[in-house]
Design an enzyme around this catalytic site. Sequence first.
Site, mmCIF file in Angstrom:
data_model
loop_
_atom_site.group_PDB
_atom_site.id
_atom_site.type_symbol
_atom_site.label_atom_id
_atom_site.label_comp_id
_atom_site.label_asym_id
_atom_site.label_seq_id
_atom_site.Cartn_x
_atom_site.Cartn_y
_atom_site.Cartn_z
ATOM 1 N N LYS A 138 0.879 -1.269 -0.033
ATOM 2 C CA LYS A 138 0.091 -0.035 -0.095
ATOM 3 C C LYS A 138 0.894 1.227 -0.144
ATOM 4 O O LYS A 138 2.181 1.380 0.299
ATOM 5 C CB LYS A 138 -0.826 -0.192 1.204
ATOM 6 C CG LYS A 138 -0.317 0.028 2.602
ATOM 7 C CD LYS A 138 -1.278 -0.680 3.559
ATOM 8 C CE LYS A 138 -0.551 -0.901 5.082
ATOM 9 N NZ LYS A 138 -0.718 -0.039 6.044
ATOM 10 N N ARG A 167 -9.175 -0.845 15.938
ATOM 11 C CA ARG A 167 -9.377 -0.128 14.603
ATOM 12 C C ARG A 167 -10.569 -0.854 13.780
ATOM 13 O O ARG A 167 -11.483 -0.291 13.990
ATOM 14 C CB ARG A 167 -8.015 -0.185 14.024
ATOM 15 C CG ARG A 167 -7.855 0.915 12.632
ATOM 16 C CD ARG A 167 -6.193 1.080 12.394
ATOM 17 N NE ARG A 167 -5.741 -0.251 11.739
ATOM 18 C CZ ARG A 167 -4.621 -0.430 11.110
ATOM 19 N NH1 ARG A 167 -3.819 0.639 11.282
ATOM 20 N NH2 ARG A 167 -4.386 -1.706 10.629
ATOM 21 N N HIS A 216 -5.070 -8.055 13.355
ATOM 22 C CA HIS A 216 -3.838 -7.196 13.512
ATOM 23 C C HIS A 216 -3.554 -6.781 14.798
ATOM 24 O O HIS A 216 -4.289 -6.585 15.677
ATOM 25 C CB HIS A 216 -4.146 -5.954 12.451
ATOM 26 C CG HIS A 216 -3.062 -4.966 12.335
ATOM 27 N ND1 HIS A 216 -2.041 -5.617 11.342
ATOM 28 C CD2 HIS A 216 -2.838 -3.870 12.091
ATOM 29 C CE1 HIS A 216 -1.094 -4.723 11.039
ATOM 30 N NE2 HIS A 216 -1.570 -3.450 11.727
ATOM 31 N N ARG A 254 1.924 -11.112 6.924
ATOM 32 C CA ARG A 254 1.548 -9.868 6.093
ATOM 33 C C ARG A 254 2.623 -8.560 6.256
ATOM 34 O O ARG A 254 2.307 -7.673 6.999
ATOM 35 C CB ARG A 254 0.374 -9.313 6.601
ATOM 36 C CG ARG A 254 -1.055 -10.110 6.358
ATOM 37 C CD ARG A 254 -2.308 -9.278 6.353
ATOM 38 N NE ARG A 254 -2.231 -8.395 7.748
ATOM 39 C CZ ARG A 254 -2.878 -8.980 8.712
ATOM 40 N NH1 ARG A 254 -3.514 -10.174 8.819
ATOM 41 N NH2 ARG A 254 -2.812 -8.026 9.817
ATOM 42 N N MET A 273 10.946 24.900 -0.876
ATOM 43 C CA MET A 273 10.180 23.859 -1.484
ATOM 44 C C MET A 273 10.950 22.661 -2.398
ATOM 45 O O MET A 273 10.678 21.574 -2.140
ATOM 46 C CB MET A 273 9.024 24.335 -2.087
ATOM 47 C CG MET A 273 7.895 23.349 -2.679
ATOM 48 S SD MET A 273 6.610 24.196 -3.750
ATOM 49 C CE MET A 273 5.736 25.426 -2.479
HETATM 50 C C1 LIG Z 1 -3.502 -5.016 8.417
HETATM 51 C C2 LIG Z 1 -2.267 -4.749 8.091
HETATM 52 N N1 LIG Z 1 -1.420 -5.782 8.033
HETATM 53 C C3 LIG Z 1 0.109 -5.822 7.616
HETATM 54 C C4 LIG Z 1 0.686 -4.517 7.682
HETATM 55 C C5 LIG Z 1 2.137 -4.365 7.443
HETATM 56 O O1 LIG Z 1 2.674 -3.919 8.526
HETATM 57 P P1 LIG Z 1 4.182 -3.544 8.580
HETATM 58 O O2 LIG Z 1 4.562 -2.450 7.613
HETATM 59 O O3 LIG Z 1 4.391 -3.142 10.069
HETATM 60 O O4 LIG Z 1 4.775 -4.904 8.578
HETATM 61 C C6 LIG Z 1 -0.131 -3.452 8.057
HETATM 62 C C7 LIG Z 1 0.579 -1.857 7.919
HETATM 63 O O5 LIG Z 1 0.162 -0.987 8.262
HETATM 64 C C8 LIG Z 1 -1.579 -3.444 7.931
HETATM 65 O O6 LIG Z 1 -2.197 -2.404 8.095
#
Ligand SMILES: Cc1ncc(COP(=O)(O)O)c(C=O)c1O
Length: 383
Positions: A49, A147, A176, A232, A322
């Site tokens: 993301k 959340r 999470h 993840r 800037m």
């Molecule tokens: C639902 C979820 N899973 C996994 C991650 C990955 O987290 P990280 O970058 O701390 O590994 C995020 C990141 O914010 C997340 O929101």
Amino acid sequence: MKGLKRRAILQPMDTRAYSTWLEIDLNAIKNNIKQIKSMTGTEVMAIIKANGYGHGVFAAAKAAAEAGASWLGVARIEEALNLRAVGIQSNMMVLGYTPPILIPEAIQNDIHVAIYDPDMAQAYVSYAENVKGRLKAHLKIETGMGRLGMAPELAHDFLYAHKDHPKVVVDGIFTHLARADEPEADSAKQQLAIFTNLLAQLKKADLLPSMIHAANSAGVLNFPEAYFDMVRPGIAIYGLDPSPETKVPGTFRPALTWKARLTSVRTLPPGHGVSYGSIYITSEEERIGVIPVGYGDGYRRVPGQQVIVKGKLVDVVGRVCMDQCMLQLDTIPEARTGDEVVLLGRDGDQEISANDLAARWGTINYEVLCGLADRLPRIYLEQ
Ligand SMILES: Cc1ncc(COP(=O)(O)O)c(C=O)c1O
């Protein structure tokens, strides 16, 4: 998982064409993902993301798939649709909220969504009625993050109501962790206990979805009991530490270097102001360089910064503008217009890490990366 249709997006570009740019080592991302895969032995959902944490989402997606990450995780459906539009075929999941009106697009593009509320599921079903096929979803459970997530006590009835549903298939369940980067705290263990209790109940009732996942990068590094079927990781795939308490192993490699070129080098007389507000005034004749980087690129407007020129740290002087900022180059008499400067990364024996910038800016390395402006060209290195 077949990579890109339009590979041209990733063609290496000539850095001589740029005055500031990011160099991204895709082999580092691949190396980091492969190490995570061998540590966990699970499937990996690479979190890409926010433009692949600033690294460029398309390249990050391609590198992740090539390294064996079978899933890609994004925050918003637009991110997933953009990946599909360039031909990325990996399993994909939207971790955050998906507006119901876009559910037909999720189905048509084979994008998994997160469901965490029974009303939301109802809205999704009504939009899914309009298209062929079933919506694929993972159920997100609240275990302590506060959340997004369905209360564990609602999960049984929700899954029962959607078992063999004609328009939705809930083929995953996840949670999470809020404090996985604090190995000594009990918080993650408590969250995992809530989650595993629920999983056991669902298993008994023959309602357990097939894919279970919980661990972010810190979870991968600190809590093997959080691995389940898939992990993840986000920040760790880019080679960076989840927090000062939880560091990636030394074998992980940061993927990103931020460079710029000196666009001017000249000697200013004593008593000359430098940049807006003249908060820096030369005390004698001083060699002052300019780099074309400013807060419009995500470089912060704070005093006391340094960059690396020819393997040596030099001070940024005067206010960051800037698009530009000024350097004190007295210790580098050989510096010339056109020479490379490193703002983030290594040059010779010196390194400025994302952690260093984060400490300077009073934030975390995640925010440093996500703040790298879109206008910075991303140059992909891949031997
Ligand atoms: C639902 C979820 N899973 C996994 C991650 C990955 O987290 P990280 O970058 O701390 O590994 C995020 C990141 O914010 C997340 O929101």
